[in-house]
Design a protein around this motif. Structure first.
Motif, PDB file in Angstrom:
ATOM      1  N   ASP A  23      -1.393   3.299  -4.789  1.00 46.22           N
ATOM      2  CA  ASP A  23      -2.795   2.890  -5.192  1.00 46.22           C
ATOM      3  C   ASP A  23      -2.283   3.918  -6.595  1.00 46.22           C
ATOM      4  O   ASP A  23      -3.226   4.111  -7.426  1.00 46.22           O
ATOM      5  CB  ASP A  23      -4.028   3.441  -4.375  1.00 46.22           C
ATOM      6  N   LYS A  24      -2.657   5.013  -6.007  1.00 42.97           N
ATOM      7  CA  LYS A  24      -2.597   6.553  -7.072  1.00 42.97           C
ATOM      8  C   LYS A  24      -1.865   5.953  -8.467  1.00 42.97           C
ATOM      9  O   LYS A  24      -1.802   6.431  -9.434  1.00 42.97           O
ATOM     10  CB  LYS A  24      -2.319   7.639  -6.431  1.00 42.97           C
ATOM     11  N   ASN A  25      -0.557   5.534  -7.998  1.00 45.30           N
ATOM     12  CA  ASN A  25       1.020   5.711  -8.924  1.00 45.30           C
ATOM     13  C   ASN A  25      -0.092   4.327 -10.180  1.00 45.30           C
ATOM     14  O   ASN A  25       0.900   3.239 -10.712  1.00 45.30           O
ATOM     15  CB  ASN A  25       1.558   5.695  -8.590  1.00 45.30           C
ATOM     16  N   MET A  26      -0.872   2.755  -9.366  1.00 44.67           N
ATOM     17  CA  MET A  26      -0.397   2.163 -10.175  1.00 44.67           C
ATOM     18  C   MET A  26      -0.758   1.967 -11.651  1.00 44.67           C
ATOM     19  O   MET A  26      -0.517   1.167 -12.221  1.00 44.67           O
ATOM     20  CB  MET A  26      -1.614   1.801  -9.200  1.00 44.67           C
ATOM     21  N   ASP A  27      -1.618   3.133 -12.242  1.00 46.01           N
ATOM     22  CA  ASP A  27      -1.420   3.338 -13.807  1.00 46.01           C
ATOM     23  C   ASP A  27      -0.337   3.253 -14.595  1.00 46.01           C
ATOM     24  O   ASP A  27       0.105   2.230 -15.293  1.00 46.01           O
ATOM     25  CB  ASP A  27      -2.571   3.991 -13.956  1.00 46.01           C
ATOM     26  N   LEU A  28       0.659   4.135 -13.611  1.00 50.90           N
ATOM     27  CA  LEU A  28       1.657   4.482 -14.024  1.00 50.90           C
ATOM     28  C   LEU A  28       2.413   3.135 -14.046  1.00 50.90           C
ATOM     29  O   LEU A  28       3.644   2.621 -15.065  1.00 50.90           O
ATOM     30  CB  LEU A  28       2.706   6.109 -12.722  1.00 50.90           C
ATOM     31  N   PHE A  29       2.386   2.378 -12.738  1.00 52.30           N
ATOM     32  CA  PHE A  29       2.946   1.228 -12.499  1.00 52.30           C
ATOM     33  C   PHE A  29       3.065   0.679 -13.895  1.00 52.30           C
ATOM     34  O   PHE A  29       3.660  -0.569 -13.944  1.00 52.30           O
ATOM     35  CB  PHE A  29       3.513   0.679 -11.188  1.00 52.30           C
ATOM     36  N   TYR A  30       1.572  -0.244 -13.906  1.00 46.69           N
ATOM     37  CA  TYR A  30       1.014  -1.187 -15.587  1.00 46.69           C
ATOM     38  C   TYR A  30       1.773  -0.455 -16.548  1.00 46.69           C
ATOM     39  O   TYR A  30       1.901  -1.361 -17.151  1.00 46.69           O
ATOM     40  CB  TYR A  30      -0.756  -1.054 -15.040  1.00 46.69           C
ATOM     41  N   ALA A  53      10.613   9.474 -17.459  1.00 47.13           N
ATOM     42  CA  ALA A  53       9.614   9.747 -17.302  1.00 47.13           C
ATOM     43  C   ALA A  53       8.967   9.933 -15.831  1.00 47.13           C
ATOM     44  O   ALA A  53       7.960  10.762 -15.000  1.00 47.13           O
ATOM     45  CB  ALA A  53       8.494   9.523 -17.926  1.00 47.13           C
ATOM     46  N   LEU A  54       8.965   8.371 -15.045  1.00 40.99           N
ATOM     47  CA  LEU A  54       8.485   8.446 -13.799  1.00 40.99           C
ATOM     48  C   LEU A  54       9.240   9.203 -13.080  1.00 40.99           C
ATOM     49  O   LEU A  54       9.020   9.969 -11.755  1.00 40.99           O
ATOM     50  CB  LEU A  54       9.047   6.884 -13.894  1.00 40.99           C
ATOM     51  N   ILE A  55      10.912   8.975 -13.079  1.00 43.11           N
ATOM     52  CA  ILE A  55      11.203  10.130 -11.952  1.00 43.11           C
ATOM     53  C   ILE A  55      10.727  11.769 -12.449  1.00 43.11           C
ATOM     54  O   ILE A  55      10.812  12.178 -10.625  1.00 43.11           O
ATOM     55  CB  ILE A  55      13.179  10.459 -12.884  1.00 43.11           C
ATOM     56  N   GLU A  56      10.860  12.382 -13.509  1.00 41.08           N
ATOM     57  CA  GLU A  56      10.690  13.683 -13.892  1.00 41.08           C
ATOM     58  C   GLU A  56       9.308  14.206 -13.170  1.00 41.08           C
ATOM     59  O   GLU A  56       9.200  15.250 -12.623  1.00 41.08           O
ATOM     60  CB  GLU A  56      10.519  14.501 -15.437  1.00 41.08           C
ATOM     61  N   ASN A  57       8.510  12.764 -13.567  1.00 43.19           N
ATOM     62  CA  ASN A  57       7.270  13.248 -13.034  1.00 43.19           C
ATOM     63  C   ASN A  57       6.352  13.243 -11.849  1.00 43.19           C
ATOM     64  O   ASN A  57       5.587  14.212 -11.072  1.00 43.19           O
ATOM     65  CB  ASN A  57       6.436  11.296 -13.136  1.00 43.19           C
ATOM     66  N   ILE A  58       8.086  13.178 -10.856  1.00 44.54           N
ATOM     67  CA  ILE A  58       7.466  13.379  -8.975  1.00 44.54           C
ATOM     68  C   ILE A  58       8.911  14.617  -8.870  1.00 44.54           C
ATOM     69  O   ILE A  58       8.788  14.268  -7.802  1.00 44.54           O
ATOM     70  CB  ILE A  58       8.049  12.074  -8.714  1.00 44.54           C
ATOM     71  N   GLY A  59       9.259  15.078  -9.431  1.00 43.38           N
ATOM     72  CA  GLY A  59       9.777  16.366 -10.097  1.00 43.38           C
ATOM     73  C   GLY A  59      11.563  15.609  -9.791  1.00 43.38           C
ATOM     74  O   GLY A  59      12.315  16.899  -9.127  1.00 43.38           O
ATOM     75  N   GLU A 105       7.917  10.147  -3.808  1.00 45.63           N
ATOM     76  CA  GLU A 105       6.531  11.019  -3.842  1.00 45.63           C
ATOM     77  C   GLU A 105       5.826  10.852  -2.204  1.00 45.63           C
ATOM     78  O   GLU A 105       5.809  12.505  -2.045  1.00 45.63           O
ATOM     79  CB  GLU A 105       6.200  10.597  -4.755  1.00 45.63           C
ATOM     80  N   ALA A 106       6.274  10.001  -1.607  1.00 49.39           N
ATOM     81  CA  ALA A 106       5.234  10.629   0.111  1.00 49.39           C
ATOM     82  C   ALA A 106       5.813  11.860   0.194  1.00 49.39           C
ATOM     83  O   ALA A 106       5.165  12.350   1.421  1.00 49.39           O
ATOM     84  CB  ALA A 106       5.681   9.004   0.760  1.00 49.39           C
TER      85      ALA A 106
END
Lengths: 456, 456
Positions: A14-21, A45-51, A133-134
């Motif tokens: 749910d936290k990542n829903m905005d990124l998904f959208y 960016a989605l990959i780098e965003n979580i390290g 990410e989890a």
């Protein structure tokens, strides 16, 4: 067993829903070259965003492939690397007037998320990102190394996948691979495919004259349409057996294990009859093998298109100068497109159809994972944990086609699919969708699988 | 022998050229319903202008037919009536960009008159008008009674000719009939046809599902295109013989006279090969009869169109829900469209193709004049007087189709064609034309024929 529970999976998703959208809003239609580079950068960016580490790879004349890498955590197994195959491109959104929502404005109604590309294949990529990410918030960290291969040409036949794999085989080196997709059937069973059929797609053409003639001349002049019809008819008999010499000889006989797996695949012939409104009995009623065997183990020879002469309303009395057929041959292990071309050509020549031109338009090699590979059991068992003991179906390969072959050849990995689609996802169609509950479950399967793979 | 010489024929033809031009300027495209009533009235005026009686006949839903009548002169034979069949409608003029002149602005270049409809069939009608006018200035007057049947639907298949003939059989009663057309071949020989082939034109259709399917389903689902191809292929063998039971049994065997006439027909197989750029040998190379026999005495079964599934560029992997073929069957004496339909339906059912729908779209009965009729000799001999002893070729019937049948049935007349076309007239094509010299000769043939018929 991982300590990540369903609540945590939902929280992160749910936290990542905005990124998904935002990812779903990108109009990455490969057939039209829309927002391709922008979407590749968004994947990075989605990959780098979580390290993760990421790189946008480019080959001349090809859409970019995004590489991603996440290292196993302190307590992880850094000797094992799992590769995810995904694609960031989507099908064109037309026909627009059949959509109930904006194709590129993700919309949730009654627990269903609608958007072009959501089921094929953006949700699966996002589910994998969420699963990784989890693990970031756990003490152990990521159970194994994870890589991504995210291409941008899947919807146009992946013409450069093998070029990328050959050029970057070291970068993508891995031990196992999880494919893009997997769908629940009408009984909520998740299908997991261990392979695909290949394809050899042809255009056949006969030219009988420089110009269309008045059909009164049919008394003496040959007719391109007749020639093509007779040539095609010579390739398949009334029982729907392919009559091309040597055609079935190319089949690699299914193993006992493959046969056993097939025997457990549920199949309801009435489902297809109803879904598509079939007017004829199944062709397998006349063939010496079952519908399941046909879908998984046997090649096909299909007329996908026919065109000649006058096709409008009413009558036009012409003798057509040219006739064309599109021929779609699906390949199972043992078949190579060039060999198929050779046999078809030999067949035509042998039967006096030297005048039928046959051009291979596109081809993909078949691929089937060795079902003895322990990764098969790992994927199936982890899925059963998430979906339920009787809610997971393994198929040796799907009836469809995809660019798996190069991953087997250049990376030598077993490949299995898992995904968040359901029977009404409508990939390629208007109102493409996934159910949110399936999405959370898909994240959970990836979480469990990474841990299971570490311990396998 | 008539006293009207070539000089007089040219004088009258040239005097009437303005009227002819005005007639050619009328855009009487029947397929588009353009200027139809206006052109029918122009035909009436052309007839009345030289002293004929005329009436514009109308049946509901049909383009008008123009009736014309000229009574034999004082020294004429008023017991004999010759009927001219012509049509005032023309083909559409497209493609416009392939015309070198305006289609509806008659233009002469190097002795050739260009205009849409000039060869098919406005010049022939005008030649007949000029021939009748030539007799008006003679002491004897018109040799025989002359009638006209000028229809406006020939280019759309003459759907109402038989209705008009049935309704007005007394009005059009005649002893003999001269048909609309006749063309010179590459060796300047005028072809005179004593009949036509009939036609039965079908649309065949197979529906295998409600929607197009992904072609991976071809492993189990039947395919409309395969069904149609197999059904069609069952109707004709590799030697191009029609394999429908009873199909050839319907043929009325040609008479000795018809065979003798055929034996004298010049035929150059290379002419068609060159004109159309044929890529295959003539189909008669494998048949037990000659090309001439095929063109005149034998029926045909032609695929005029094919359509199914995907026909654009490249590959689309579908299993088409529907497949369609246009089938053009040319009929010779002995064949009736309904009987042909019955045999084709029986054939399909017998071979397991009950799923192939077969719909008769349009049909025309065949017709062949009895070659023993003395009018045949009258027409041929009069033509030889004008064109030369070795420049006239009689054919028992043409390979093409026309609405002759009703004239035979309702008026019981022998029918022969004569006309002003040549091999490059391009009826139905851009730059349609006639040579002026042929036009004067056509008028002359009509002048001589009317006199010869009186004395026959």
């Amino acid at each position: 067993m991982t300590q990540i529970n369903a609540e945590e999976i939902k929280r992160i998703s749910d936290k990542n829903m905005d990124l998904f959208y935002d990812y779903l809003r990108l109009e990455s239609v490969s057939a039209q070259g829309r927002q391709i580079n922008q979407t590749a950068k968004a994947v990075q960016a989605l990959i780098e965003n979580i390290g993760g580490e990421s790189e946008v790879l480019e080959l001349k004349g090809a859409h970019p492939v995004v590489y991603g890498f996440f290292e196993a955590g302190q307590a992880g197994d850094s000797d094992k690397t799992l590769l995810f195959y995904d694609h960031y491109d989507v099908q064109p959104e037309d026909p627009l007037d059949e959509w109930n929502t904006e194709p590129f404005e993700p919309t949730i109604k009654d627990g269903i998320l609608y958007a072009r590309g959501v089921s094929d294949n953006k949700a699966n990529f996002m589910a994998r990102i969420n699963a990784i990410e989890a693990y970031k918030n756990t003490e152990e960290g990521l159970p194994v190394n994870v890589k991504f291969f995210v291409e941008g040409e899947e919807e146009i036949g992946s013409p450069h996948v093998n070029d990328y794999l050959k050029a970057y085989s070291n970068l993508f080196a891995a031990d196992v691979c999880i494919w893009e997709s997997g769908s629940k059937d009408s009984k909520e069973r998740l299908g997991i495919s261990a392979g695909i059929k290949g394809i050899a797609y042809y255009e056949a053409r006969v030219t009988s004259a420089d110009i269309d003639m008045h059909s009164s001349l049919a008394a003496i002049a040959d007719n391109s349409a007749w020639r093509l019809v007779q040539a095609l008819a010579s390739m398949r008999n009334a029982k729907n057996e392919i009559t091309v010499d040597g055609f079935y000889d190319m089949m690699t006989a299914p193993t006992e294990l493959e046969k056993n797996v097939l025997a457990e695949m549920p199949f309801d012939p009435n489902a297809s009859k109803q879904t598509y409104g079939l007017k004829h009995p199944l062709i397998t009623d006349q063939l010496p093998y079952s519908p399941e065997e046909a879908l998984v183990f046997y090649p096909t020879l299909t007329i996908s298109g026919l065109l000649s002469g006058y096709t409008g309303p009413g009558a036009k009395t012409i003798l057509p100068r040219q006739a064309m057929a599109k021929i779609d041959v699906r390949l199972v292990p043992g078949y190579e497109p060039d060999k198929v071309t050779e046999l078809l050509r030999q067949h035509l020549d042998k039967h006096g159809f030297e005048d039928v031109e046959l051009n291979l338009i596109t081809s993909v090699m078949p691929f089937r994972t060795n079902l003895e590979d322990p990764f098969v059991k790992t994927v199936i068992d982890s899925a059963k944990q998430v979906y339920g003991e009787d809610k997971v179906v393994l198929e040796p390969n799907s009836a469809g086609t995809g660019p798996m072959y190069g991953f087997g050849k250049y990376l030598n990995v077993p490949i299995l699919g898992s995904g968040t689609e359901w029977e009404k996802s409508g990939a390629h169609a208007p109102n493409e969708n996934i159910r949110l509950a399936d999405f959370y479950q898909g994240v959970e399967h990836m979480v469990v699988l990474l841990d299971s793979y570490k311990h396998s």
